[in-house]
Design an enzyme around this catalytic site. Structure first.
Site, PDB file in Angstrom:
ATOM      1  N   GLY A 185       6.098   1.323   6.239  1.00 48.71           N
ATOM      2  CA  GLY A 185       5.171   2.330   5.716  1.00 48.71           C
ATOM      3  C   GLY A 185       4.397   1.913   4.481  1.00 48.71           C
ATOM      4  O   GLY A 185       3.641   2.696   3.909  1.00 48.71           O
ATOM      5  N   ILE A 186       4.572   0.652   4.044  1.00 54.75           N
ATOM      6  CA  ILE A 186       3.826   0.192   2.867  1.00 54.75           C
ATOM      7  C   ILE A 186       2.848  -0.917   3.241  1.00 54.75           C
ATOM      8  O   ILE A 186       2.371  -1.659   2.373  1.00 54.75           O
ATOM      9  CB  ILE A 186       4.755  -0.221   1.711  1.00 54.75           C
ATOM     10  CG1 ILE A 186       5.850  -1.168   2.184  1.00 54.75           C
ATOM     11  CG2 ILE A 186       5.369   1.017   1.074  1.00 54.75           C
ATOM     12  CD1 ILE A 186       6.744  -1.675   1.048  1.00 54.75           C
ATOM     13  N   GLY A 187       2.534  -0.989   4.537  1.00 55.28           N
ATOM     14  CA  GLY A 187       1.400  -1.805   4.984  1.00 55.28           C
ATOM     15  C   GLY A 187       1.569  -3.298   4.809  1.00 55.28           C
ATOM     16  O   GLY A 187       0.572  -4.008   4.661  1.00 55.28           O
ATOM     17  N   GLY A 188       2.784  -3.801   4.830  1.00 54.65           N
ATOM     18  CA  GLY A 188       2.983  -5.238   4.610  1.00 54.65           C
ATOM     19  C   GLY A 188       2.149  -6.102   5.543  1.00 54.65           C
ATOM     20  O   GLY A 188       1.406  -6.979   5.091  1.00 54.65           O
ATOM     21  N   LYS A 195       0.855  -1.196   0.000  1.00 54.79           N
ATOM     22  CA  LYS A 195       0.000   0.000   0.000  1.00 54.79           C
ATOM     23  C   LYS A 195       0.879   1.229   0.000  1.00 54.79           C
ATOM     24  O   LYS A 195       1.943   1.263   0.637  1.00 54.79           O
ATOM     25  CB  LYS A 195      -0.886  -0.139   1.220  1.00 54.79           C
ATOM     26  CG  LYS A 195      -1.327   0.890   2.204  1.00 54.79           C
ATOM     27  CD  LYS A 195      -0.593   1.953   2.853  1.00 54.79           C
ATOM     28  CE  LYS A 195       0.241   1.810   4.045  1.00 54.79           C
ATOM     29  NZ  LYS A 195       0.539   2.948   4.844  1.00 54.79           N
ATOM     30  N   VAL A 233       9.504  -5.171   6.575  1.00 56.12           N
ATOM     31  CA  VAL A 233       8.532  -4.961   7.663  1.00 56.12           C
ATOM     32  C   VAL A 233       8.706  -3.558   8.248  1.00 56.12           C
ATOM     33  O   VAL A 233       9.771  -2.939   8.115  1.00 56.12           O
ATOM     34  CB  VAL A 233       8.665  -6.033   8.774  1.00 56.12           C
ATOM     35  CG1 VAL A 233       8.474  -7.422   8.184  1.00 56.12           C
ATOM     36  CG2 VAL A 233       9.992  -5.916   9.489  1.00 56.12           C
ATOM     37  N   ALA A 234       7.638  -3.054   8.889  1.00 58.99           N
ATOM     38  CA  ALA A 234       7.632  -1.739   9.550  1.00 58.99           C
ATOM     39  C   ALA A 234       8.190  -0.663   8.621  1.00 58.99           C
ATOM     40  O   ALA A 234       9.071   0.107   8.998  1.00 58.99           O
ATOM     41  CB  ALA A 234       8.441  -1.790  10.861  1.00 58.99           C
ATOM     42  N   SER A 252      -0.462  -5.284   7.334  1.00 63.65           N
ATOM     43  CA  SER A 252      -1.892  -5.044   7.107  1.00 63.65           C
ATOM     44  C   SER A 252      -2.357  -5.762   5.845  1.00 63.65           C
ATOM     45  O   SER A 252      -3.444  -6.348   5.813  1.00 63.65           O
ATOM     46  CB  SER A 252      -2.161  -3.541   6.948  1.00 63.65           C
ATOM     47  OG  SER A 252      -1.716  -2.833   8.079  1.00 63.65           O
ATOM     48  N   ALA A 253      -1.537  -5.708   4.797  1.00 59.40           N
ATOM     49  CA  ALA A 253      -1.892  -6.381   3.536  1.00 59.40           C
ATOM     50  C   ALA A 253      -1.922  -7.897   3.734  1.00 59.40           C
ATOM     51  O   ALA A 253      -2.786  -8.578   3.170  1.00 59.40           O
ATOM     52  CB  ALA A 253      -0.898  -6.005   2.439  1.00 59.40           C
ATOM     53  N   ASP A 302      -5.083   0.376   8.726  1.00 60.83           N
ATOM     54  CA  ASP A 302      -4.870   0.236   7.280  1.00 60.83           C
ATOM     55  C   ASP A 302      -5.485  -1.044   6.718  1.00 60.83           C
ATOM     56  O   ASP A 302      -5.467  -1.253   5.497  1.00 60.83           O
ATOM     57  CB  ASP A 302      -3.365   0.193   6.964  1.00 60.83           C
ATOM     58  CG  ASP A 302      -2.692   1.543   7.136  1.00 60.83           C
ATOM     59  OD1 ASP A 302      -3.407   2.561   7.237  1.00 60.83           O
ATOM     60  OD2 ASP A 302      -1.449   1.564   7.165  1.00 60.83           O
TER      61      ASP A 302
END
Ligand code: C5P
Length: 276
Positions: free
Chosen positions: A98-101, A9, A95-96, A103-104, A136
Site C-alpha cells: 500500500g505504499i507504492g514500492g 507513497k 512489497v504489496a 510504482s515508485a 500510482d
C-alpha cells in the site's frame, strides 16, 4: 551511474467514488511522499543486467515482470533507444503493502533513464509510459504531494507539509489491491474537502480500510495501536494496505512511538520518517 530515490507513497486520503466499466475505480486521493524508500541505479552497459539487494529483495526473486524492467522496456521502445542498461534496485520497502514500492521503483527507473538519455522530466511521453505502467506511477513520477483523480493518474498540485513526522508500520501482511477494491461497498465516498493538506487529510478517510480490515484484521489492530501513541495527529491505512501510518506533532513523539513499536511488536516493519 545515475541514482534515483524511489520514495514510499502514502495516501493521506482515498475516497472511492464509482466502479468503472474497465474494472478500475474512479477515486480521489491525496498522495504524499516520505523520506524513505527504495533506490534505483542505472548505467549504460554492453549487456542488460538487473540486480536486487536490500531487506525485501527476496520477495522479488523470480518475478518475471518486475515493474523496473517493464519501465525500462517501455522507455527504450518509446524513445527508440537501442542502448542496454545495468540496473540495480535497493529494495527497502515491503512489497504489496500500500505504499507504492513497485510504482515508485518504476517511476525512479523512468527518471533515471530520462536523465541518462537527456529526456526532459516533463516530456509527455514519459508521463504516458508512467500512466500505462499503473495507476500510482504518475504520482510516483512526480514524487511530491499531489491530488489524484480518475484511476489516480490525473494529477492536481496541492501544497505539501514537508517535515511532518510520520511513523509507518506494517504487520507483515501482503494484500491484493484488486481484491480489496472488489470488496468496496459501492457507496460514493464524495469529494475531498479543500484547505491545507493536513486538514484535508484529517477531515477525510481511506474508503479501502473497511474491506482491508475484513480480509486482514491485523490492520485494524495496528490502527488501534497507533491511535494510542502520544502526540499523534492522525492515523490511517495507506492505499489498499496493509501499511498504516501516523502523523505526529513532533519528531520526538514519532521517535518514541517507533521505539515502542520495536519493543512491543518486533515482528512489525516500522520506520520513523517525515513527509517530503
Ligand atoms: O493500476 P494498477 O495496476 O496499479 O492497479 C492494480 C489493481 O487495483 C487493478 O487491477 C484494479 O483491480 C485495482 N484498481 C482499481 N481502481 C483504481 C486503481 C486500481 O480498481 N483506481
Amino acid at each position: 551511474m545515475i541514482v534515483e530515490q524511489a520514495r514510499a507513497k502514502l495516501n493521506l486520503a482515498l475516497h472511492v467514488r464509482a466502479r468503472r466499466a474497465d474494472g478500475y475505480h474512479e477515486l480521489v486521493t491525496l498522495f504524499a511522499f516520505v523520506d524513505h524508500g527504495d533506490a534505483v541505479s542505472v548505467k549504460a552497459s554492453d549487456a542488460p543486467a538487473f540486480a536486487v539487494s536490500g531487506d525485501f529483495a527476496d520477495a522479488l526473486v523470480g518475478e518475471a515482470d518486475n515493474l523496473v524492467l517493464r519501465a525500462e522496456h517501455a522507455f527504450c521502445a518509446v524513445f527508440g533507444i537501442a542502448q542496454t542498461h545495468a540496473i540495480h534496485l535497493e529494495k527497502r520497502l515491503p512489497v504489496a503493502s500500500g505504499i507504492g514500492g513497485g510504482s515508485a521503483d518504476a517511476a525512479a527507473t523512468l527518471r533515471a533513464l530520462a536523465r541518462l538519455h537527456g529526456i526532459a522530466a516533463d516530456d509527455a511521453r514519459l508521463w504516458q509510459i508512467a500512466d500505462d505502467l499503473g495507476s500510482d506511477v504518475p504520482a510516483c513520477l512526480a514524487s511530491t504531494t499531489v491530488i489524484g483523480k480518475g484511476r489516480g493518474e490525473k494529477l492536481q498540485p496541492i501544497a505539501g507539509a514537508p517535515g511532518t513526522p510520520v511513523l509507518l508500520v506494517n504487520p507483515g501482511i501482503a494484500v491484493s489491491t484488486g481484491e480489496i477494491f472488489r470488496r468496496w461497498d459501492g457507496a460514493d465516498g464524495g469529494a475531498l474537502p479543500s484547505g491545507p493538506v493536513i486538514e484535508v487529510a484529517m477531515a477525510s478517510r481511506n474508503d479501502l480500510y473497511p474491506p482491508a480490515r475484513e480480509i486482514a484484521p491485523a490492520i485494524g489492530d495496528s490502527i488501534a495501536w497507533l491511535e494510542t501513541m502520544a502526540g499523534v495527529r492522525m492515523v490511517r491505512m495507506s492505499g489498499s494496505g496493509a501499511t498504516c501510518f501516523a502523523l505526529f506533532d513532533t519528531a520526538d513523539d514519532c521517535a518514541a512511538a517507533h521505539r515502542r513499536a520495536r519493543a512491543e511488536h518486533p515482528d512489525w516493519w516500522a520506520v520513523a520518517t517525515q513527509l517530503v
